[in-house]
Write an enzyme that holds these catalytic residues in place. Structure first.
Site, PDB file in Angstrom:
ATOM      1  N   ARG A  50       0.837  -1.206   0.000  1.00  0.00           N
ATOM      2  CA  ARG A  50       0.000   0.000   0.000  1.00  0.00           C
ATOM      3  C   ARG A  50       0.872   1.256   0.000  1.00  0.00           C
ATOM      4  O   ARG A  50       0.503   2.283  -0.560  1.00  0.00           O
ATOM      5  CB  ARG A  50      -0.975  -0.011   1.184  1.00  0.00           C
ATOM      6  CG  ARG A  50      -1.871   1.209   1.232  1.00  0.00           C
ATOM      7  CD  ARG A  50      -3.180   1.045   2.015  1.00  0.00           C
ATOM      8  NE  ARG A  50      -3.146   0.110   3.115  1.00  0.00           N
ATOM      9  CZ  ARG A  50      -2.498   0.306   4.278  1.00  0.00           C
ATOM     10  NH1 ARG A  50      -1.853   1.440   4.515  1.00  0.00           N
ATOM     11  NH2 ARG A  50      -2.512  -0.619   5.208  1.00  0.00           N
ATOM     12  N   ASP A 175      -7.000  18.179 -15.999  1.00  0.00           N
ATOM     13  CA  ASP A 175      -7.289  16.794 -16.352  1.00  0.00           C
ATOM     14  C   ASP A 175      -6.878  16.637 -17.820  1.00  0.00           C
ATOM     15  O   ASP A 175      -7.538  17.148 -18.718  1.00  0.00           O
ATOM     16  CB  ASP A 175      -8.784  16.510 -16.160  1.00  0.00           C
ATOM     17  CG  ASP A 175      -9.166  15.069 -16.481  1.00  0.00           C
ATOM     18  OD1 ASP A 175      -8.418  14.405 -17.241  1.00  0.00           O
ATOM     19  OD2 ASP A 175     -10.218  14.615 -16.002  1.00  0.00           O
TER      20      ASP A 175
END
Ligand SMILES: *Cc1c(COP(=O)(O)O)cnc(C)c1O
Length: 384
Positions: A50, A175
């Site tokens: 993780r 984006d």
């Protein structure tokens, strides 16, 4: 790597051969944990998947090199990347200015998820600089740009918006999913952070979901990295590896996507069945000049407005054979969609609603003549 040109970086950044065996392709480190040489003595910083995984690290190095950023973080999806970025850098009461043609899922993230945690957003037309200045408040932290936008291919002047954001003490986030870094590099135009749905052009083969945040400098890296570690929406090793492989052909794919989309747009512009052709590569497009300045190609996405209206658009979307009726975009195969009921169903009835007579095409890298023939047979079919 930064001294090399784009196509070379896409293939070599983060991709050194395996030091143990010389394997030309770095292996998929399908391992959840790493042996410690003593308590807290990690090899190369790796401890638990993780927090970091070597395959993900390769992809992150590659992504940073593509956008000319200092660092990149890789996530399980584009929306997971957006969420980690926003929760990493914002606090309750902060305000975000959002373009009025953003991806439906981005709008939903702000309107239905982040709003509950006190993040306020307002929607503006980003091609109107005065409207952007008017929308900025003392608590504005981010101006969120998507260009070209989805599904109307609106073009926003990244350098101008970044300047307006900076003058107000905010940052500009772009984006860059639709253009990909092969055609547009927002950090070099003054943006602070870039996000991607790597599901689309970067992966490029419609076989993996992923997202990325790429930083122009190190101001926000630790906060977003902490979110990634503490919340855990990381990309899995196999997914990271597939994305890495897809990226290696990004430069050639984007050239062909662009060439094919231009051919389709020029064909469509001559057909009376289409009342609108939304493609920034056409001189008639409102954002053409800005796109020509800030992009090195106009990309593979376009939308068409059917003169006969919404029912004709729906019938047309169901009448093609090579263009598959599906959500998503950016793969080698061509897709067609009806945004009002598909990608943009979540914004129907809001100020982000899209015209009801449009179909959106993700033009693949098949033979352009075959693609146009397919659209022609689709038109013939709905005329019957
Ligand atoms: C698909 C998409 C997203 C969301 O990415 P996911 O990988 O589907 O979570 C964000 N922005 C744009 C422009 C997209 O096309």
């Amino acid at each position: 790597m930064s001294e090399h040109s784009f196509a070379t970086r896409a293939i070599h950044a983060g991709q050194a051969p395996d030091p143990t065996t010389g394997a030309i392709i770095p292996p998929i480190y399908q391992s959840s944990t790493h042996v410690q040489d003593g308590i807290g003595e990690f090899r190369d910083g790796y401890e638990y998947n993780r927090s970091a995984n070597p395959t993900r690290s390769s992809l992150e190095t590659q992504l940073a090199a593509l956008e000319g950023g200092t660092r990149a973080l890789s996530f399980a999806s584009g929306l997971a990347a957006e969420d980690a970025l926003l929760r990493g850098i914002l606090a309750p009461g902060d305000h975000v200015v959002l373009g009025n043609d953003v991806y439906g899922g981005t709008y939903r993230l702000f309107a239905k998820v982040l709003a509950k945690w006190g993040i306020v957003s307002s929607i503006v037309e980003l091609s109107d600089a005065d409207a952007v200045r008017a929308a900025i408040r003392p608590e504005t932290k981010v101006v969120w740009v998507e260009t070209p936008s989805n599904p109307l291919l609106k073009v926003v002047d990244i350098a101008l918006i970044a300047e307006i954001a900076h003058a107000a003490g905010a940052i500009a986030v772009v984006d860059n999913t639709f253009a990909s870094p092969a055609l547009q590099q927002p950090l070099s135009l003054g943006a602070d952070v870039v996000v991607h749905s790597t599901t689309k052009y970067l992966g490029g083969h419609s076989d993996v979901l992923g997202g990325a945040v790429i930083f122009g400098d190190d101001r926000f890296v630790d906060d977003v990295k902490f979110q990634q570690f503490a919340v855990g929406a990381v990309s899995a090793p196999l997914d990271a590896w597939l994305t890495t492989r897809g990226i290696k052909t990004l430069a050639v794919r984007m050239r062909q996507h662009t060439e094919n989309a231009r051919a389709v747009a020029e064909w469509a512009a001559e057909r009376p069945e289409f009342a609108q052709v939304y493609y920034p590569g056409l001189a008639s497009h409102a954002g053409h000049d800005i796109a020509a300045r800030q992009m090195s190609g106009f990309g593979g996405m376009l939308s068409l407005g059917l003169a006969a209206g919404a029912d004709a658009a729906k019938a047309f979307a169901e009448s093609t054979e090579l263009f598959a009726l599906a959500e998503s975009l950016g793969g080698v195969e061509s897709l067609i969609g009806y945004p009002p009921d598909m990608t943009h169903a979540s914004v129907r009835g809001t100020e982000l609603a899209v015209p009801e007579n449009i179909v959106r095409l993700s033009v693949g890298i098949e033979d352009a003549g075959d693609l146009i023939a397919d659209l022609e047979q689709g038109l013939a079919r709905i005329a019957r």
